[in-house]
Scaffold this motif. Structure first.
Motif, short mmCIF file in Angstrom:
data_model
loop_
_atom_site.label_atom_id
_atom_site.label_comp_id
_atom_site.label_asym_id
_atom_site.label_seq_id
_atom_site.Cartn_x
_atom_site.Cartn_y
_atom_site.Cartn_z
N ASP A 90 37.78 40.88 47.02
CA ASP A 90 37.63 41.62 45.77
C ASP A 90 38.82 42.54 45.49
O ASP A 90 38.96 43.04 44.37
N TRP A 91 39.64 42.79 46.49
CA TRP A 91 40.82 43.65 46.31
C TRP A 91 41.78 43.06 45.27
O TRP A 91 42.50 43.78 44.58
N ASP A 124 36.31 52.93 43.26
CA ASP A 124 36.75 52.43 41.95
C ASP A 124 36.94 50.91 41.95
O ASP A 124 37.62 50.38 41.07
N ILE A 125 36.35 50.22 42.91
CA ILE A 125 36.54 48.77 42.99
C ILE A 125 36.01 48.08 41.74
O ILE A 125 36.45 46.99 41.36
N ASP A 182 44.58 50.18 42.91
CA ASP A 182 44.56 49.93 44.35
C ASP A 182 45.21 51.05 45.14
O ASP A 182 44.71 51.47 46.18
N ARG A 183 46.33 51.57 44.64
CA ARG A 183 46.98 52.66 45.36
C ARG A 183 46.11 53.92 45.30
O ARG A 183 46.04 54.69 46.28
N HIS A 184 45.43 54.14 44.18
CA HIS A 184 44.53 55.29 44.09
C HIS A 184 43.44 55.20 45.15
O HIS A 184 43.07 56.22 45.77
N LEU A 185 42.94 54.01 45.40
CA LEU A 185 41.85 53.86 46.36
C LEU A 185 42.30 54.20 47.77
O LEU A 185 41.59 54.91 48.50
N GLN A 208 46.57 52.04 35.35
CA GLN A 208 45.62 52.92 34.68
C GLN A 208 46.41 53.66 33.61
O GLN A 208 47.06 54.66 33.90
N ARG A 209 46.40 53.13 32.41
CA ARG A 209 47.29 53.62 31.36
C ARG A 209 46.72 54.90 30.77
O ARG A 209 46.28 54.97 29.63
N ASN A 210 46.76 55.93 31.59
CA ASN A 210 46.15 57.21 31.27
C ASN A 210 46.95 58.27 32.00
O ASN A 210 47.17 58.16 33.21
#
Length: 758
Positions: free
Chosen positions: A390-391, A440-441, A409-412, A399-401
């Motif tokens: 699932d990765w 956040d998966i 993925d890096r945030h996780l 994340q266009r924010n």
């Protein structure tokens, strides 16, 4: 990695060849190549006229990577010819007249070598210089001298190159994670590949491999497309150009473009780090040759983590995670050859995972910050998606924010690394680390990411071999990972309904403590706009109240006013206290106090990042978290004086704010329309209205004034600014102090607030 059916590499090479032909004609004309009676020249005549002068291309022209808006970087080499100034003028002026940007210099070979020895930009250009026209021997001589000195002085010069790369990264950020990245100067960008090529020219490390070259070509193609879209030489890929550039490259949209860009940048960044490890190892001298055991089948050798002799990865599916955990716990990199061996030979993990594999994953994540580079190694080798299929759905997903600093993925992995700091504070540190990794998966799937993520987390937990009760806990934590921060910042914690709903959702103290730790780790991994001391204090207060509710212990009521607030309240008409970015307003409670106070702050060019309002008897207390738009904060005495004037109806804040609005530049990028929701069942004593809008000066004033015009009183408020977006929640009642029940009135209020926001 490529999403387009054509590459612009051929177009860049063709443009470089066209420029070469034009420059060659300019050099011949400038040198006065004689013509014979038949209109031509003999080869000997031409060689004589061009002897002792050579035009050399450096930069993008030298590499035949000339994008549509690129400048020309040229060096005119000579052997001391007396007419070199005249020759130079006859070359440079036609280029200037053409409108093409030009960076030029005139040097002898000795001068070029001397400048290269002092100027990093000059030497990087000359070691990749390409002969264009004139005396080829002169060009060859200059390149040989410069390259020889670059290699002879590699220890000093590579240190200088590393420092320059670090400064670029510090100034321009990391390409893979930026909302509007600089394609050249950001870490993982075009200049990093050129730096690796320079290291290879020093014979210290290998040249970039095929994956890096492919990633580099993609960056060049994106830059090429950006030049076509903007009709100028641009390196920063701003938001409003991303969809157009994506279309030129044959990609679906800006998100697809930025995902490919992130993948390319991380490939380059990973190779860049590996190159400098090689440089450090070779230039620092011999390392101890001994082998120190780290884990079963895993040893340290030469400052890297390698496999022990005789280990067969094909018979040990848990070896990948065991080696990764050992590397992270030792703070060492996995050796590239070891990574390649594991990627090529490791069999799939059985399903469900054996306990040893799950324990190794937890040990890896529990290493904290040291886990991040090791995780990146596994990702670059393609092993993560084999361990966690699932990765793939979140890998490199942008994340266009502006609130988020990383891809999903890096945030996780950053959140999991941050959660390692809280493993002593929870009863199940293993579930904390796994839930942080998976919280956040769901962003890789359609729908609300908390809901879909809970389903995916349940599947992954089962695959990992967690007991059924632990799978249930994992699912609950992922489903409710935003519950505490969203409730704390958007609901009135003094309202019993708020506490009972959170207690019902979390169910147990174990889940509550996991959610509390995850909220902090998630906030820090998101970015500075997502977590601050104000939010931390609210979450802590909420957790305290919910813990008491779960245990059935009556919560001791907090004092209505702090000592400092009570002291301020004795001022009578209104008082203001500024402490750094915290502004406290204490005044007699009255309708409209919140928005009037917010108007005073906006008039003094203070940006409200967060606010909370509450009443204690006849006194209202408002806590603002603010930052000055620029310069220093205003004088508290001036703020207090203006507040008193506003409360007395003797200061027209609206006029001041109107003048400010007229002077502001309009927003450059499209923004979503504002949204106003009336939240049912959030309180028994008030109506909860949630407002989401693009932040701008005086926003809180406009919302509050609309409430006043509707005859509403704000009993409590939570105001939060996330990047450029405001999320404001108000507990309102009508003039009789009751919630709003009439549907016509509710619709009118929604329309009036929306009108105030336009």
């Amino acid at each position: 990695m490529r999403g387009d059916t054509r590459s612009y590499a051929a177009a860049r090479k063709e443009r470089a060849a066209d420029i070469d032909r034009w420059l060659t004609d300019l050099v011949r004309t400038a040198c006065g190549t004689p013509y014979g009676h038949n209109g031509g020249t003999t080869r000997n005549d031409e060689r004589g006229a061009l002897s002792g002068v050579a035009l050399v291309a450096v930069g993008s022209l030298g590499r035949s990577e000339l994008a549509p808006g690129s400048d020309l970087d040229l060096v005119l080499l000579h052997d001391g010819r007396d007419d070199v100034a005249r020759i130079a003028d006859r070359i440079w002026y036609p280029i200037w007249d053409s409108g093409i940007g030009l960076d030029h210099s005139v040097r002898t070979v000795d001068e070029a070598a001397r400048v290269a020895g002092e100027d990093l930009k000059a030497v990087l250009g000359l070691i990749q210089a390409r002969h264009v026209a004139g005396d080829q021997e002169l060009t060859r001589s200059a390149r040989e001298v410069v390259l020889a000195e670059w290699r002879a002085d590699s220890r000093r010069r590579l240190g200088e190159l590393r420092d320059a790369a670090d400064k670029r990264a510090e100034a321009s950020g990391e390409l893979a994670f930026l909302l509007e990245p600089d394609l050249k100067d950001s870490r993982g960008g075009i200049r990093d590949v050129q730096a690796m090529q320079a290291v290879a020219a020093a014979w210290v490390a290998s040249a970039p491999g095929p994956r890096v070259r492919e990633a580099y070509e993609l960056l060049l193609d994106i830059r090429h497309g950006l030049h076509l879209v903007t009709a100028r030489g641009a390196d920063r890929l701003v938001l409003q150009e991303q969809d157009a550039v994506a279309g030129i490259l044959g990609l679906l949209d800006a998100e697809a473009l930025m995902r490919r860009l992130a993948e390319a940048a991380r490939t380059i960044g990973h190779a860049f780090d590996s190159t400098w490890r090689t440089v450090d190892r070779l230039l620092s001298g011999p390392t101890p040759r001994g082998r120190r055991p780290l884990a079963d089948g895993v040893v340290e050798h030469g400052g890297e983590v390698v496999l022990a002799r005789g280990v067969n990865p094909r018979k040990d599916p848990t070896l990948v995670l065991r080696a990764a955990a050992a590397a992270a716990e030792a703070g060492l990199p996995l050796a590239p050859a070891t990574v390649s061996t594991l990627a090529a030979q490791s069999p799939p993990l059985p399903v469900p995972w054996p306990d040893e594999a799950r324990d190794a994953l937890v040990a890896l994540l529990g290493a904290g910050r040291a886990a991040v580079p090791v995780w990146e190694e596994l990702d670059q080798a393609g092993m993560l998606v084999r361990l966690l299929p699932d990765w793939e759905r979140v890998r490199h997903r942008p994340q266009r924010n502006p609130v988020h600093r990383y891809t999903v993925d890096r945030h996780l992995i950053e959140a999991a690394a941050g959660a390692a700091s809280f493993t002593r504070e929870v009863s199940r540190p293993d579930l904390l680390l796994i839930s942080a990794l998976l919280h956040d998966i769901g962003k890789g799937y359609p729908g609300d990411h908390s809901t879909t993520g809970a389903v995916v987390a349940r599947d992954i937990g089962t695959r990992m071999g967690l007991p059924p009760g632990d799978v249930d806990t994992l699912e609950t934590v992922v489903r409710h990972h935003l519950l505490l921060p969203e409730t704390a910042t958007r609901r009135d914690l003094d309202d019993p309904v708020t506490i009972s709903r959170v207690a019902e959702a979390v169910g147990t103290r174990e889940v509550l403590e996991l959610l509390a730790a995850l909220a902090v780790a998630d906030g820090h991994a998101t970015g500075p706009a997502a977590w601050n001391s104000w939010k931390a204090s609210l979450v802590t207060d909420l957790v305290r109240r919910v813990r008491s509710a779960l245990s059935g212990t009556p919560l001791r009521p907090a004092p209505s006013l702090s000592v400092e607030q009570a002291s301020l309240a004795r001022h009578g008409g209104g008082a203001v206290r500024i402490n750094g970015g915290a502004v406290t307003v204490v005044a007699p409670d009255r309708a409209g106090l919140l928005w009037r106070a917010a108007g005073v702050l906006a008039a003094h060019r203070m940006v409200v990042r967060a606010a909370s309002a509450a009443s204690a008897g006849a006194t209202a207390v408002i806590e603002f978290s603010v930052v000055p738009e620029y310069g220093s904060p205003p004088d508290p005495a001036t703020l207090e004086a203006d507040l008193r004037l506003v409360l007395a109806g003797r200061l027209d804040i609206e006029q001041r704010l109107a003048r400010r609005s007229r002077s502001m530049r309009p927003v450059r990028v499209p923004v979503a329309p504002p949204r106003v929701n009336l939240v049912d069942d959030a309180s028994n004593t008030a109506t909860v209205i949630e407002v989401r809008a693009h932040d701008r000066p005086g926003l809180l004033w406009r919302i509050g004034r609309a409430f006043g015009e509707c005859g509403l009183d704000v009993r409590a408020a939570r105001v939060e600014t996330l990047g450029a977006e405001a999320v404001d929640v108000f507990y309102v009642v009508d003039r009789a102090g009751r919630p709003l029940t009439d549907e016509v009135q509710r619709a009118q209020i929604r329309d009036q607030v929306l009108a105030a926001l336009r």
